[in-house]
Design a protein around this motif. Structure first.
Motif, mmCIF file in Angstrom:
data_model
loop_
_atom_site.group_PDB
_atom_site.id
_atom_site.type_symbol
_atom_site.label_atom_id
_atom_site.label_comp_id
_atom_site.label_asym_id
_atom_site.label_seq_id
_atom_site.Cartn_x
_atom_site.Cartn_y
_atom_site.Cartn_z
ATOM 1 N N PRO A 254 38.986 -5.040 -56.282
ATOM 2 C CA PRO A 254 39.266 -6.435 -55.918
ATOM 3 C C PRO A 254 38.754 -6.784 -54.514
ATOM 4 N N ALA A 255 37.413 -6.767 -54.378
ATOM 5 C CA ALA A 255 36.785 -6.887 -53.058
ATOM 6 C C ALA A 255 36.183 -8.267 -52.828
ATOM 7 N N THR A 256 35.718 -8.521 -51.581
ATOM 8 C CA THR A 256 34.882 -9.687 -51.311
ATOM 9 C C THR A 256 33.483 -9.172 -50.966
ATOM 10 N N VAL A 257 32.522 -10.081 -50.893
ATOM 11 C CA VAL A 257 31.152 -9.664 -50.569
ATOM 12 C C VAL A 257 30.933 -9.574 -49.045
ATOM 13 N N LEU A 258 31.946 -9.917 -48.248
ATOM 14 C CA LEU A 258 31.730 -10.004 -46.796
ATOM 15 C C LEU A 258 31.167 -8.728 -46.152
ATOM 16 N N PRO A 259 31.679 -7.530 -46.497
ATOM 17 C CA PRO A 259 31.084 -6.334 -45.862
ATOM 18 C C PRO A 259 29.586 -6.214 -46.136
ATOM 19 N N PHE A 260 29.157 -6.699 -47.308
ATOM 20 C CA PHE A 260 27.741 -6.574 -47.677
ATOM 21 C C PHE A 260 26.890 -7.632 -46.953
ATOM 22 N N ILE A 261 27.402 -8.884 -46.931
ATOM 23 C CA ILE A 261 26.534 -9.968 -46.428
ATOM 24 C C ILE A 261 26.703 -10.228 -44.934
ATOM 25 N N LEU A 262 27.810 -9.755 -44.330
ATOM 26 C CA LEU A 262 27.970 -9.965 -42.882
ATOM 27 C C LEU A 262 27.701 -8.697 -42.077
ATOM 28 N N ARG A 263 27.894 -7.522 -42.736
ATOM 29 C CA ARG A 263 27.681 -6.272 -41.989
ATOM 30 C C ARG A 263 26.579 -5.397 -42.587
ATOM 31 N N GLY A 264 25.959 -5.855 -43.642
ATOM 32 C CA GLY A 264 24.867 -5.068 -44.234
ATOM 33 C C GLY A 264 25.314 -3.704 -44.743
ATOM 34 N N VAL A 265 26.586 -3.609 -45.131
ATOM 35 C CA VAL A 265 27.108 -2.334 -45.642
ATOM 36 C C VAL A 265 26.549 -2.080 -47.049
#
Ligand SMILES: NC(=O)c1ccc[n+]([C@@H]2O[C@H](COP(=O)([O-])OP(=O)(O)OC[C@H]3O[C@@H](n4cnc5c(N)ncnc54)[C@H](OP(=O)(O)O)[C@@H]3O)[C@@H](O)[C@H]2O)c1
Length: 329
Positions: A254-265
């Motif tokens: 149950p995640a959001t995309v923020l780690p991917f799109i704001l931190r490039g994780v």
């Protein structure tokens, strides 16, 4: 006279699953072009699920469980494998659709076998087992994402378990600084002996939290999934990477995309079951170099074919520490 050998057999009658030690012959085995005298197998989380029937791992009944084995080639129709070769097999449908490693003999496809590196004994191969080989696939995932020891800490979740214990040991040998997350703080000394620099309580990560948190680690190896993986991603540093291989807490995310799109994780999916042979050979080759065999021996308990069903519930309930080797021969 028929040449009989022992195997564990799971049967299902009227939706009820039974497991018994039986005598069988080579005629009872499934198709394949190599017969192996199995010397060792191991206990993995998935073996617990298969033996208890708590998840539909077994696709066809009757089934011999055991998702991995090591052994010695007894006969071969493939010129690439000779009698006496020491081999290992992880996954490829073992204990799902093809008879597995809890048997004194196995007939398998040569396309699924790997020759063991010289310096890994058959027992060590199953001390590593599928959990340890998966831990190495996770480490390779981080390396391929260019995560270096100097970049920061690496978090390992489910750290007292099989994947977690081997992951800590490999990472620390490679010079990474490891944070171990565990629900068993009583295992702090054990985790530090494997090479963990610091220990955190898994409760810190298991509940819903903010979509982005303080940046704490540059990489992670996660065998837990669910809300834990969400929080692991939310606290991964800019440009970091997370190898995800398991679902001990749950299969949801149950995640959001923020780690991917704001931190490039990066989130790296790890599958050991159908991994191609080239990837397996790379992982076993690296295990032969980068895993401290003394630390490996400290995380292992040994059991037998008759005793292994007793461990089935324990591993699902998260009560098994490190690795369990099944001495078959
Ligand atoms: N992708 C693949 O190909 C692959 C291959 C191998 C394994 N796996 C998966 O990886 C996972 C670990 O396998 P394993 O053989 O290492 O199992 P294991 O030895 O049972 O280790 C799992 C560990 O997870 C932690 N844990 C258990 N229940 C939990 C919960 N409800 N919430 C949070 N943490 C929990 C426990 O560690 P602590 O007590 O230290 O917290 C436990 O020791 C399993 O889900 C397995 O299916 C996947």
């Amino acid at each position: 006279m028929t040449d009989l050998f022992r195997a564990l057999k799971i049967e299902k009658v009227d939706d009820k699953q039974t497991i018994n030690l039986v005598d069988i012959s080579e005629n009872d085995l499934m198709e394949g072009n190599v017969v192996v005298d199995v010397t060792h197998s191991s206990l993995n989380y998935k073996d617990g699920l298969a033996m208890t029937g708590s998840s539909p791992i077994v696709r066809t009944f009757p089934m011999i469980p055991g998702i991995d084995f090591s052994g010695v080639v007894r006969s071969s129709e493939d010129s690439n494998f000779s009698i006496g070769d020491r081999v290992v097999l992880n996954g490829f449908g073992l204990s799902e659709s093809h008879f597995g490693g809890y048997s004194e003999r196995a007939r398998v496809s040569s396309n699924h076998l790997i020759k063991l590196p010289e310096n890994i004994s058959n027992k060590q191969a199953m001390a590593i087992g599928t959990a340890g080989y998966t831990a190495m696939l996770c480490v390779l995932g981080l390396e391929d994402s260019n995560i270096k020891p100097t970049d920061g800490d690496i978090l390992v979740t489910g750290s007292s378990g099989g994947v977690g214990s081997v992951a800590i040991s490999i990472l620390s040998s490679l010079g990474y600084s490891v944070i171990a997350s565990t629900g068993r703080l009583s295992e702090t000394d054990y985790l530090k002996s494997l090479g963990a620099q610091s220990i955190i309580d898994r409760n810190e990560l298991s509940e819903p939290s903010r979509p982005l948190g303080k940046e704490r680690w540059v990489g992670a190896i996660d065998s837990v999934g669910s809300q834990t993986l969400v929080n692991v991603l939310a606290q991964t540093k800019y440009g970091g990477a997370v190898s995800a291989c398991g679902l001990a807490q749950g299969m949801d995310l149950p995640a959001t995309v923020l780690p991917f799109i704001l931190r490039g994780v990066s989130l790296i999916g790890i599958d050991s079951v159908m991994a191609p042979i080239s990837k397996r050979e790379r992982a076993w080759g690296r295990l032969s170099k980068d895993l401290d065999m003394k630390k490996l021996s400290e995380m292992v308990v040994e059991t037998s074919l008759d005793e292994i069903p007793k461990f089935a519930n324990a591993i699902i309930e998260g009560q098994v520490r490190g690795r369990v080797v099944v001495n078959i021969s």
